[in-house]
Design a protein around this motif. Structure first.
Motif, PDB file in Angstrom:
ATOM      1  N   LEU A  37       0.845  -1.398   0.009  1.00 12.75           N
ATOM      2  CA  LEU A  37      -0.041   0.112   0.034  1.00 12.75           C
ATOM      3  C   LEU A  37       0.798   1.359  -0.047  1.00 12.75           C
ATOM      4  N   ALA A  38       1.768   1.068   0.663  1.00 11.50           N
ATOM      5  CA  ALA A  38       2.862   2.595   0.775  1.00 11.50           C
ATOM      6  C   ALA A  38       3.388   2.669  -0.588  1.00 11.50           C
ATOM      7  N   LEU A  39       3.693   1.737  -1.344  1.00 13.13           N
ATOM      8  CA  LEU A  39       4.245   1.862  -2.934  1.00 13.13           C
ATOM      9  C   LEU A  39       3.379   2.748  -3.435  1.00 13.13           C
ATOM     10  N   VAL A  40       1.888   2.209  -3.259  1.00 14.11           N
ATOM     11  CA  VAL A  40       0.932   2.926  -4.065  1.00 14.11           C
ATOM     12  C   VAL A  40       0.900   4.385  -3.907  1.00 14.11           C
ATOM     13  N   VAL A  41       0.704   4.452  -2.386  1.00 14.33           N
ATOM     14  CA  VAL A  41       0.738   5.818  -1.730  1.00 14.33           C
ATOM     15  C   VAL A  41       1.719   6.657  -2.495  1.00 14.33           C
ATOM     16  N   ALA A  42       3.102   6.510  -2.382  1.00  9.07           N
ATOM     17  CA  ALA A  42       4.018   7.063  -2.950  1.00  9.07           C
ATOM     18  C   ALA A  42       3.923   7.500  -4.321  1.00  9.07           C
ATOM     19  N   LEU A  52       2.542   4.959   5.716  1.00  6.02           N
ATOM     20  CA  LEU A  52       1.932   5.432   4.896  1.00  6.02           C
ATOM     21  C   LEU A  52       2.102   6.971   4.702  1.00  6.02           C
ATOM     22  N   LEU A  53       2.540   7.575   5.812  1.00 10.00           N
ATOM     23  CA  LEU A  53       2.712   8.847   5.852  1.00 10.00           C
ATOM     24  C   LEU A  53       4.192   9.246   5.113  1.00 10.00           C
ATOM     25  N   ALA A  54       4.991   8.268   5.720  1.00 11.97           N
ATOM     26  CA  ALA A  54       6.213   8.304   4.840  1.00 11.97           C
ATOM     27  C   ALA A  54       6.203   8.284   3.382  1.00 11.97           C
ATOM     28  N   ALA A  55       5.293   7.397   2.952  1.00 16.22           N
ATOM     29  CA  ALA A  55       5.429   7.208   1.349  1.00 16.22           C
ATOM     30  C   ALA A  55       4.714   8.306   0.875  1.00 16.22           C
ATOM     31  N   ALA A  56       3.857   8.906   1.378  1.00 19.06           N
ATOM     32  CA  ALA A  56       3.132  10.154   0.806  1.00 19.06           C
ATOM     33  C   ALA A  56       4.234  11.220   0.905  1.00 19.06           C
ATOM     34  N   LEU A  57       4.952  11.305   1.899  1.00 23.36           N
ATOM     35  CA  LEU A  57       6.221  12.513   1.944  1.00 23.36           C
ATOM     36  C   LEU A  57       7.247  12.111   0.906  1.00 23.36           C
ATOM     37  N   LEU A  58       7.588  10.847   0.754  1.00 22.40           N
ATOM     38  CA  LEU A  58       8.558  10.471  -0.217  1.00 22.40           C
ATOM     39  C   LEU A  58       8.125  11.059  -1.768  1.00 22.40           C
ATOM     40  N   GLY A  59       6.763  10.964  -1.942  1.00 17.21           N
ATOM     41  CA  GLY A  59       6.500  11.287  -3.415  1.00 17.21           C
ATOM     42  C   GLY A  59       6.485  12.780  -3.452  1.00 17.21           C
ATOM     43  N   PHE A  60       6.371  13.394  -2.345  1.00 13.33           N
ATOM     44  CA  PHE A  60       6.320  14.838  -2.119  1.00 13.33           C
ATOM     45  C   PHE A  60       7.850  15.320  -2.362  1.00 13.33           C
TER      46      PHE A  60
END
Length: 331
Positions: free
Chosen positions: A9-14, A186-194
């Motif tokens: 899920l984290a990969l998808v979120v990123a 999951l928060l880390a994944a979103a931040l990684l995309g940003f």
């Protein structure tokens, strides 16, 4: 939720975060919603701000989805608090708001957050009465919301600090008796995309719509750890942010300056003026890794390192770090 499902899920979120922030960056450029440099800025060219307008919903939706796959559920009060702060902060980004409406929204959001945490647990370990324990927790949370916003002043700093906070919370759950929670991952994944778009030189900024609700969400995660008996973790993991922001505030109060006005007096801002954004963020990353290493023996309950000795050591080394990067004792 298992580690494997959470990683998938984290990969998808990123990926979603990376794509959404990239599209938003182009849209804000076309709309002319840019942060223009001024005397208090650390950037040199007009840059879009407001990545939080997509980042915060992505985080909340990811948390809600994860809650459907496991026993944990995202408290509705936390969602409402984060959305309230995002809405008020977006208005502030667009046309500016006074300090009072922003502070009122923060008080309301913190109240919702404290309600969501429930009556279980104690930050002081039962040493203080319940009402005083929760009051101090609320004030610390309120300050964390604001300090996370104040510290968002150079390219990449919020993304790196946020990733380190998530790493610390994940590490704590891995080496302590706390159960695994997918929220930090999951928060880390979103931040990684940003982070891809915010790395120096940044192509988009979080804006208050991002930094304020992120401070609120991180405050919630740290408060959960503190109430579960790991108050030291809520101090050690974000020790650099605590120190830089709090000491800057105290210095400005001593000088009788208006504390809510923008400025360039933080230690990291002084360092960035001399070294550049990237080198300063890299130094902050390295110091945060040291703090995480300090956290491990305490979370493992190793007898040779008492939690409050570790907190004291974190505080002392943070002051040394500030001295090195920002020359805090200059006039």
């Amino acid at each position: 939720m298992t580690w494997g499902a959470a990683l998938l899920l984290a990969l998808v979120v990123a990926g979603i975060s990376w794509a959404a922030v990239g599209m938003l960056q182009k849209g804000l450029h076309r709309a002319g919603l840019l942060d223009h440099p001024n005397a208090r800025s650390s950037h040199l060219v007009p840059t879009p701000r407001g990545a939080g307008i997509v980042l915060i919903p992505i985080v909340l939706l990811a948390w809600a989805f994860a809650g459907q796959l496991g026993p944990a559920t995202l408290p509705v009060a936390v969602v409402l608090g984060a959305l309230l702060l995002a809405a008020v902060s977006w208005v502030d980004d667009l046309r500016g708001l006074g300090a009072l409406p922003r502070l009122l929204a923060q008080f309301l959001a913190i109240g919702l957050g404290l309600y969501a945490l429930g009556p279980e647990g104690s930050v002081s370990g039962g040493f203080l009465p319940f009402w005083l324990d929760r009051l101090l927790l609320g004030l610390a949370w309120l300050w964390f919301v604001n300090l996370f916003n104040f510290m968002d002043g150079i390219d990449g700093i919020s993304a790196v600090e946020g990733l380190c906070l998530c790493a610390g919370l994940l590490l704590l759950s891995f080496v302590s008796s706390l159960p695994f929670s997918p929220e930090p991952l999951l928060l880390a994944a979103a931040l990684l995309g940003f982070a891809y778009w915010n790395r120096p030189p940044a192509r988009i900024f979080l804006g208050d719509v991002g930094s304020v609700p992120l401070g609120f969400l991180f405050g919630f995660l740290l408060a959960e750890a503190a109430l579960a008996g790991y108050a030291y973790a809520a101090i050690i993991i974000p020790a650099y942010y605590w120190a830089d922001s709090t000491l800057t505030l105290l210095r400005r109060l001593y000088r009788r300056q208006v504390i809510w006005q923008g400025h360039r007096e933080h230690w990291y801002q002084r360092a960035a003026a001399r070294l550049g954004h990237g080198p300063v963020v890299l130094r902050i990353l390295c110091f945060n890794i040291f703090l995480l290493l300090l956290l491990v023996p305490v979370a493992l309950a190793e007898p040779w390192l008492d939690p409050w000795v570790a907190v004291s050591l974190a505080g002392f080394t943070t002051l040394v770090f500030l001295t090195v990067i920002g020359r805090p004792f200059d006039a």
